[in-house]
Design a protein around this motif. Sequence first.
Motif, PDB file in Angstrom:
ATOM      1  N   SER A 155     -17.396   3.057  -8.769  1.00  0.00           N
ATOM      2  CA  SER A 155     -16.872   3.947  -9.804  1.00  0.00           C
ATOM      3  C   SER A 155     -15.505   4.495  -9.411  1.00  0.00           C
ATOM      4  O   SER A 155     -15.172   4.557  -8.224  1.00  0.00           O
ATOM      5  CB  SER A 155     -17.842   5.110 -10.051  1.00  0.00           C
ATOM      6  OG  SER A 155     -17.714   6.072  -9.038  1.00  0.00           O
ATOM      7  N   ALA A 156     -14.745   4.921 -10.395  1.00  0.00           N
ATOM      8  CA  ALA A 156     -13.411   5.476 -10.150  1.00  0.00           C
ATOM      9  C   ALA A 156     -13.476   6.790  -9.393  1.00  0.00           C
ATOM     10  O   ALA A 156     -12.515   7.197  -8.757  1.00  0.00           O
ATOM     11  CB  ALA A 156     -12.675   5.667 -11.473  1.00  0.00           C
ATOM     12  N   GLU A 157     -14.614   7.479  -9.452  1.00  0.00           N
ATOM     13  CA  GLU A 157     -14.760   8.780  -8.794  1.00  0.00           C
ATOM     14  C   GLU A 157     -15.188   8.666  -7.333  1.00  0.00           C
ATOM     15  O   GLU A 157     -15.171   9.650  -6.599  1.00  0.00           O
ATOM     16  CB  GLU A 157     -15.785   9.655  -9.533  1.00  0.00           C
ATOM     17  CG  GLU A 157     -15.391  10.015 -10.955  1.00  0.00           C
ATOM     18  CD  GLU A 157     -15.654   8.882 -11.941  1.00  0.00           C
ATOM     19  OE1 GLU A 157     -16.644   8.149 -11.771  1.00  0.00           O
ATOM     20  OE2 GLU A 157     -14.850   8.718 -12.875  1.00  0.00           O
ATOM     21  N   ALA A 158     -15.585   7.484  -6.891  1.00  0.00           N
ATOM     22  CA  ALA A 158     -16.111   7.315  -5.533  1.00  0.00           C
ATOM     23  C   ALA A 158     -15.004   7.452  -4.495  1.00  0.00           C
ATOM     24  O   ALA A 158     -13.890   6.970  -4.682  1.00  0.00           O
ATOM     25  CB  ALA A 158     -16.789   5.964  -5.400  1.00  0.00           C
ATOM     26  N   SER A 159     -15.339   8.120  -3.398  1.00  0.00           N
ATOM     27  CA  SER A 159     -14.399   8.218  -2.276  1.00  0.00           C
ATOM     28  C   SER A 159     -14.454   6.912  -1.484  1.00  0.00           C
ATOM     29  O   SER A 159     -15.362   6.092  -1.656  1.00  0.00           O
ATOM     30  CB  SER A 159     -14.796   9.384  -1.366  1.00  0.00           C
ATOM     31  OG  SER A 159     -16.020   9.087  -0.707  1.00  0.00           O
ATOM     32  N   ALA A 160     -13.488   6.716  -0.586  1.00  0.00           N
ATOM     33  CA  ALA A 160     -13.481   5.518   0.258  1.00  0.00           C
ATOM     34  C   ALA A 160     -14.779   5.419   1.049  1.00  0.00           C
ATOM     35  O   ALA A 160     -15.335   4.338   1.222  1.00  0.00           O
ATOM     36  CB  ALA A 160     -12.278   5.547   1.193  1.00  0.00           C
ATOM     37  N   ALA A 193       0.857  -1.193   0.000  1.00  0.00           N
ATOM     38  CA  ALA A 193       0.000   0.000   0.000  1.00  0.00           C
ATOM     39  C   ALA A 193       0.894   1.245   0.000  1.00  0.00           C
ATOM     40  O   ALA A 193       1.945   1.263   0.632  1.00  0.00           O
ATOM     41  CB  ALA A 193      -0.929   0.001   1.207  1.00  0.00           C
ATOM     42  N   TRP A 194       0.460   2.249  -0.716  1.00  0.00           N
ATOM     43  CA  TRP A 194       1.247   3.473  -0.798  1.00  0.00           C
ATOM     44  C   TRP A 194       1.398   4.088   0.596  1.00  0.00           C
ATOM     45  O   TRP A 194       0.426   4.196   1.347  1.00  0.00           O
ATOM     46  CB  TRP A 194       0.561   4.471  -1.721  1.00  0.00           C
ATOM     47  CG  TRP A 194       0.346   3.959  -3.117  1.00  0.00           C
ATOM     48  CD1 TRP A 194       0.873   2.834  -3.690  1.00  0.00           C
ATOM     49  CD2 TRP A 194      -0.491   4.558  -4.102  1.00  0.00           C
ATOM     50  NE1 TRP A 194       0.427   2.708  -4.979  1.00  0.00           N
ATOM     51  CE2 TRP A 194      -0.410   3.751  -5.258  1.00  0.00           C
ATOM     52  CE3 TRP A 194      -1.279   5.697  -4.129  1.00  0.00           C
ATOM     53  CZ2 TRP A 194      -1.093   4.056  -6.427  1.00  0.00           C
ATOM     54  CZ3 TRP A 194      -1.967   6.002  -5.293  1.00  0.00           C
ATOM     55  CH2 TRP A 194      -1.871   5.185  -6.428  1.00  0.00           C
ATOM     56  N   PRO A 195       2.607   4.525   0.956  1.00  0.00           N
ATOM     57  CA  PRO A 195       2.835   5.067   2.307  1.00  0.00           C
ATOM     58  C   PRO A 195       1.963   6.280   2.622  1.00  0.00           C
ATOM     59  O   PRO A 195       1.561   6.472   3.776  1.00  0.00           O
ATOM     60  CB  PRO A 195       4.321   5.410   2.328  1.00  0.00           C
ATOM     61  CG  PRO A 195       4.811   5.272   0.930  1.00  0.00           C
ATOM     62  CD  PRO A 195       3.821   4.488   0.150  1.00  0.00           C
ATOM     63  N   GLU A 196       1.651   7.094   1.611  1.00  0.00           N
ATOM     64  CA  GLU A 196       0.807   8.282   1.851  1.00  0.00           C
ATOM     65  C   GLU A 196      -0.598   7.872   2.310  1.00  0.00           C
ATOM     66  O   GLU A 196      -1.245   8.598   3.072  1.00  0.00           O
ATOM     67  CB  GLU A 196       0.672   9.122   0.574  1.00  0.00           C
ATOM     68  CG  GLU A 196       1.976   9.673   0.042  1.00  0.00           C
ATOM     69  CD  GLU A 196       2.650   8.766  -0.983  1.00  0.00           C
ATOM     70  OE1 GLU A 196       3.498   9.285  -1.730  1.00  0.00           O
ATOM     71  OE2 GLU A 196       2.358   7.557  -1.037  1.00  0.00           O
ATOM     72  N   ILE A 197      -1.068   6.715   1.848  1.00  0.00           N
ATOM     73  CA  ILE A 197      -2.404   6.249   2.209  1.00  0.00           C
ATOM     74  C   ILE A 197      -2.435   5.847   3.678  1.00  0.00           C
ATOM     75  O   ILE A 197      -3.319   6.258   4.436  1.00  0.00           O
ATOM     76  CB  ILE A 197      -2.837   5.076   1.295  1.00  0.00           C
ATOM     77  CG1 ILE A 197      -2.803   5.497  -0.173  1.00  0.00           C
ATOM     78  CG2 ILE A 197      -4.199   4.534   1.693  1.00  0.00           C
ATOM     79  CD1 ILE A 197      -3.555   6.782  -0.493  1.00  0.00           C
ATOM     80  N   THR A 198      -1.456   5.059   4.089  1.00  0.00           N
ATOM     81  CA  THR A 198      -1.370   4.646   5.492  1.00  0.00           C
ATOM     82  C   THR A 198      -1.188   5.862   6.401  1.00  0.00           C
ATOM     83  O   THR A 198      -1.832   5.970   7.448  1.00  0.00           O
ATOM     84  CB  THR A 198      -0.205   3.654   5.681  1.00  0.00           C
ATOM     85  OG1 THR A 198      -0.400   2.555   4.785  1.00  0.00           O
ATOM     86  CG2 THR A 198      -0.144   3.141   7.102  1.00  0.00           C
ATOM     87  N   GLN A 199      -0.335   6.805   5.993  1.00  0.00           N
ATOM     88  CA  GLN A 199      -0.107   7.997   6.806  1.00  0.00           C
ATOM     89  C   GLN A 199      -1.377   8.835   6.913  1.00  0.00           C
ATOM     90  O   GLN A 199      -1.694   9.356   7.983  1.00  0.00           O
ATOM     91  CB  GLN A 199       1.034   8.835   6.232  1.00  0.00           C
ATOM     92  CG  GLN A 199       1.437   9.994   7.135  1.00  0.00           C
ATOM     93  CD  GLN A 199       1.868   9.527   8.516  1.00  0.00           C
ATOM     94  OE1 GLN A 199       2.726   8.652   8.646  1.00  0.00           O
ATOM     95  NE2 GLN A 199       1.269  10.081   9.565  1.00  0.00           N
ATOM     96  N   PRO A 232      -2.965  13.538   0.815  1.00  0.00           N
ATOM     97  CA  PRO A 232      -2.137  13.300  -0.366  1.00  0.00           C
ATOM     98  C   PRO A 232      -2.346  11.918  -0.985  1.00  0.00           C
ATOM     99  O   PRO A 232      -2.324  10.916  -0.272  1.00  0.00           O
ATOM    100  CB  PRO A 232      -0.707  13.444   0.166  1.00  0.00           C
ATOM    101  CG  PRO A 232      -0.843  14.348   1.345  1.00  0.00           C
ATOM    102  CD  PRO A 232      -2.182  14.002   1.950  1.00  0.00           C
ATOM    103  N   ARG A 233      -2.584  11.903  -2.279  1.00  0.00           N
ATOM    104  CA  ARG A 233      -2.727  10.716  -3.127  1.00  0.00           C
ATOM    105  C   ARG A 233      -3.977   9.885  -2.830  1.00  0.00           C
ATOM    106  O   ARG A 233      -4.168   8.831  -3.436  1.00  0.00           O
ATOM    107  CB  ARG A 233      -1.479   9.825  -3.048  1.00  0.00           C
ATOM    108  CG  ARG A 233      -0.219  10.522  -3.541  1.00  0.00           C
ATOM    109  CD  ARG A 233       0.912   9.562  -3.767  1.00  0.00           C
ATOM    110  NE  ARG A 233       0.736   8.830  -5.022  1.00  0.00           N
ATOM    111  CZ  ARG A 233       1.481   7.788  -5.361  1.00  0.00           C
ATOM    112  NH1 ARG A 233       2.438   7.350  -4.577  1.00  0.00           N
ATOM    113  NH2 ARG A 233       1.278   7.167  -6.504  1.00  0.00           N
TER     114      ARG A 233
END
Length: 115
Positions: A95-100, A31-37, A79-80
């Motif tokens: 969809s690709a536009e949906a938020s988490a 997982a991208w570090p920015e996501i975990t942070q 970020p990201r």
Amino acid sequence: MEQKRFCKALKLEDDPQLIEAYKKVHAPGAAWPEITQGMRDVGIVDMEIYLLGTQLFMIMDTVPDFDHDSAMKELATKPRQSEWEAYVSRFQKTSAEASADEKWQLMERIYKMGL
């Protein structure tokens, strides 16, 4: 005051290759570090995701004063984060536009074993 726990569900596309790829992007260190942070920054202390067939189940533990709605809005600005959501959306029935927050549906706890 103890941590809060949230459980969420999401469906993946019914495609064994996509499911394997989704597992790989969530493997330790993938997982991208920015996501975990970003998750840590909004008060998510720990998170686990489980898979059964195409059904994902998330357990999210948070700080005691965690406000789910405001934290999810803040997380979407990190970020990201939108880039990550668009990236993983190809595996998900969404969809690709949906938020988490739009993808992952909060589950209702109906049972808790007492002490």
